[in-house]
Design an enzyme around this catalytic site. Structure first.
Site, PDB file in Angstrom:
ATOM      1  N   HIS A 264       0.833  -1.201   0.000  1.00 26.69           N
ATOM      2  CA  HIS A 264       0.000   0.000   0.000  1.00 26.69           C
ATOM      3  C   HIS A 264       0.879   1.267   0.000  1.00 26.69           C
ATOM      4  CE1 HIS A 264      -3.750   2.222   1.089  1.00 26.69           C
ATOM      5  NE2 HIS A 264      -2.883   3.044   1.643  1.00 26.69           N
ATOM      6  N   GLU A 265       1.806   1.322   0.929  1.00 25.16           N
ATOM      7  CA  GLU A 265       2.642   2.525   1.030  1.00 25.16           C
ATOM      8  C   GLU A 265       3.580   2.630  -0.171  1.00 25.16           C
ATOM      9  OE1 GLU A 265       1.723   4.674   3.121  1.00 25.16           O
ATOM     10  OE2 GLU A 265       0.446   3.349   4.312  1.00 25.16           O
ATOM     11  N   HIS A 268       1.736   4.469  -2.793  1.00 26.74           N
ATOM     12  CA  HIS A 268       1.838   5.920  -2.585  1.00 26.74           C
ATOM     13  C   HIS A 268       3.228   6.411  -2.991  1.00 26.74           C
ATOM     14  CE1 HIS A 268      -1.967   6.719  -0.614  1.00 26.74           C
ATOM     15  NE2 HIS A 268      -1.755   5.853   0.364  1.00 26.74           N
ATOM     16  N   GLU A 294      -4.809   7.510  -3.239  1.00 31.26           N
ATOM     17  CA  GLU A 294      -5.330   6.248  -2.699  1.00 31.26           C
ATOM     18  C   GLU A 294      -5.580   5.238  -3.819  1.00 31.26           C
ATOM     19  OE1 GLU A 294      -5.163   6.261   0.460  1.00 31.26           O
ATOM     20  OE2 GLU A 294      -6.161   4.406   1.057  1.00 31.26           O
TER      21      GLU A 294
END
Lengths: 500, 500
Positions: A264-265, A268, A294
């Site tokens: 997830h990170e 980003h 997101e």
């Protein structure tokens, strides 16, 4: 380049340096800072925040902006220079319309509200947080009045996080989405639950950490321009286009969460790393909005990282690393396990099929509070009723219900919907990507992710903040943000998993 | 408190916050920053440096200082308020007397000089560095002219690092010291060398790291207000009285160096941690001078960490950790090994008995260059001759001679002597401490260091920068900085080790 534009860029570069120094103070605070430094760190953040605000809101910048807007009238609307002026104008107006007295009051109120929320959550007693939240709502209502009248007061709040987005648009999107999600959840609920017991046994943290970095490396995360550290709450931050850092965490009772957190990170992070280098130290560096951001993190975490092709490549390695835990678990069982759907109380732990329901609930409450239709004191009751209605679960206490999120205690209203919008955008992009790269799944099966990253780089990342979110999604997918693609994605995925 | 003093303190607090943010940018650069961030970090440091300089040199501060100096005329000369004004005046004059054109030129010259030095050292060719050093000398000579005439131009340079110190004082101290050190070295050279082969075998890095933290903990280093990390060159930095960080490094071919490095930096760290809490965010926080700082690091590293009582306590644990390496080495042999005297080429590797000789050489060269008596082009020749004269060793090339230190390439002249003065002060304090705490050695033998730390806290640390170095040493020991105590210390220690 125009001399005045050069001057503006020089001033903005200094503001960027100050903001990046603040970001480093924040990163350090959450990773390595010793506890004793708490108070001093607060002072440093306040001082740098004040100075960067003063520098950015200086008359000199307003004057240059005004002059340049005239100078660039009629210029190519897609040119970086004109877009820089637009983004700067947006940020400048946001920063200058709000009186400094209000900013100071806001800081004091939210500082106390945060403490109040901490105590309330610990004691699971909403009444402790209630007076603070009432003030936060009142401040948000007052914030709206500093801006030109909008179609809906909540538009002004949304615009802080999702430039140009309208309340009516978000409402329409969610209203189309809700019945479809409800229907899917009902269908899943009628099927026997999948087994994920093998995820909740002991795994070695260091091995999980190393494997998470193997995955991020495969995704194309550039360790020469980033790093991963540990923090209580995972986050991504950056101090340059060339210094973008992610964090992750290990949960004892759910150890594989570390992998998804890193993915997830990294999503980003890849976005931030992909801004055009010419945008360094300008407001054009970064992401178009929270929702678009997101969409990137969710894509790498869910559409890639919870997909079968991904695990067809990685699972043998994973099994080799953890023979005791999953040596005898076959790929299909593992895949179903990491995609288990289970309506639950806590948003941050929600699966792909239930997540958006948590968001819709919050959005409705926020709009109601801002409109004045919902009283803060009634919040726990409404919360619990809606949870029962949307997900069929009712919090046993406020800590696991209305008090679970930190956002309101920080004064933030208008933020939550960006999480769900991000999900929707990720699916819209996904359909387009799969049309452009028909063998994408085969590439994943070989551990190849560069075609995906290249696509995202070219279509999304390189543009930084140049386009507004709706404009960007329209440019790339041909339509504005909508829910149909996400519904198609969910239905297909869970039909296979649950045999619907 | 006077309203104006309150105003001044508010302004100084903001400057402190900015400086601490810069320090964090610097710490991160040397510990965790990814390589790709180099350029952006340079910009951030430059921007924050510029802003903190602007804030500190603002007319408002000059005006408040002037008014307050009048207001506090006749106040208790030992009061914190008056001392704050004195320290601020010293720093303010240093910051405002130098024209910003000069500062900019200095930055450009030293940036190029650093690159020139890197290349020169790599190629071991002084002629590459020579033109840069000539400019650095010229800039230092010009720097002196911005200040009121001093007894000696070098006084102005010294004052940057050692407030109030005079060239004549340093010269007199070193002239008394030199023959005594030479005599001691001669006596040692006539004895058979001690064995330290067991220090140059393989040791496990992690175990050495853990043991280094055990020692720092015993010293009283507060991990709630500090931490240890790795860096290429060990250093201590702080972002508050309550956030003081040290770094250490592991050398493959000299693994125990990590322990002494940690002890050294912990010594610096304990000093910074000990400032009176009321000095937070004021120029009174920190150390009195570089020499006094070095007296603390050297004391913990050498007078404590290389002493027999220290190892009487720690050696059994050390042997247990490294049975293969030192299991059969008795305490006395180990103790002699870590105190081996050997004239060598490189300052940073020099032992206690030879270290000061390296400094005296540099001081003579610096004074000669600033006076104009020594031409830069003759430096290698003079360097080599003096090395032969003082230590009986001659560098085989410039890299191991005149090019070994980074300081001149950074424009710093007047810095080196603080290292040797630190050694001298540490021994002066040591005699006083042992007079005040007669059973100090016995305490060390029991692993007790708190009486020593308490003494240092009360006599040195708590005062921060309040007193000038000579004044502080005088207050605590009854005499100014002098060499006799250090000579007594060396003679006694090495007489025992070498049987002189």
């Amino acid at each position: 380049m125009s001399e005045k534009l050069e001057q503006l860029k020089t001033l903005l570069a200094e503001v960027a340096d100050l903001e990046h120094a603040q970001a480093l103070l924040g990163w350090d605070q959450q990773t390595y800072m010793p506890q004793g430094a708490n108070e001093s760190r607060g002072n440093q953040l306040a001082t740098l925040g004040k100075i960067s605000h003063q520098k950015f809101t200086a008359d000199e910048i307003g004057k240059l902006l005004g002059d340049l807007e005239k100078e660039y009238e009629g210029a190519d609307p897609d040119s970086d220079d004109l877009r820089l002026l637009k983004v700067t104008r947006h940020n400048y107006d946001q920063a200058t319309r709000v009186p400094s007295d209000f900013v100071a009051e806001f800081a004091v109120v939210t500082s106390k509200a945060f403490e109040g929320w901490m105590e309330a959550r610990e004691k699971s007693d909403f009444s402790i947080f209630q007076p603070h939240l009432e003030k936060v709502v009142e401040l948000n209502q007052r914030y709206v009045t500093f801006f030109p009248p909008a179609d809906h007061p909540y538009d002004v709040l949304l615009d802080q996080f999702e430039r140009g987005m309208k309340t009516a648009e978000v409402k329409a999107i969610f209203e189309a989405l809700r019945p479809q999600q409800v229907e899917l959840l009902k269908a899943i609920a009628e099927k026997p639950p999948v087994d994920d017991s093998f995820l909740h046994v002991e795994y070695d943290e260091q091995k999980m950490w190393d494997f998470s970095e193997v995955i991020a490396t495969k995704f194309g995360y550039d360790w020469e321009r980033g790093r991963q550290d540990k923090s209580a709450h995972p986050f991504t931050t950056n101090f340059s286009i060339n210094d973008v850092r992610i964090t992750t965490r290990f949960e004892e009772d759910n150890p594989t969460v570390m992998l998804f957190s890193t993915m997830h990170e990294a999503g980003h992070g890849l976005y931030e790393l992909g801004s055009k280098q010419a945008y360094e130290r300008t407001p054009l560096a970064g992401g178009a909005s929270l929702a678009v951001h997101e969409s990137q993190s969710r894509m790498w975490e869910n559409l890639v990282g919870r997909s079968l092709p991904f695990w067809e490549y990685f699972y043998p390695e994973f099994q080799k690393l953890f023979p005791e835990q999953v040596g005898k678990v076959d790929l299909e069982t593992f895949y179903k396990g990491i995609n288990k759907v289970e309506p639950s109380l806590i948003r941050v732990n929600a699966d792909e099929a239930t997540y958006n329901m948590h968001i819709m609930l919050r959005l409705e409450l926020e709009i109601g509070m801002v409109e004045g239709a919902i009283k803060v004191k009634d919040l726990p009751e409404i919360w619990n009723a809606k949870m029962d209605d949307y997900l069929g679960v009712v919090p046993p206490n406020d800590a696991k219900g209305v008090l679970q999120d930190v956002h309101w205690s920080g004064g933030m209203m208008g933020y939550f919907s960006t999480y769900a919008l991000g999900n929707l955008i990720s699916a819209q992009l996904w359909e387009k990507i799969n049309a452009d790269i028909p063998d994408l799944s085969d590439q994943f099966r070989k551990g190849e992710f560069s075609a995906l990253l290249d696509w995202l780089r070219k279509k999304i990342h390189v543009h930084g903040t140049k386009y507004e979110p709706q404009e960007l999604v329209q440019r790339v997918t041909g339509s504005k943000i909508e829910s149909a693609a996400y519904v198609r994605y969910l239905n297909q995925k869970y039909s296979e998993i649950y045999g619907l």
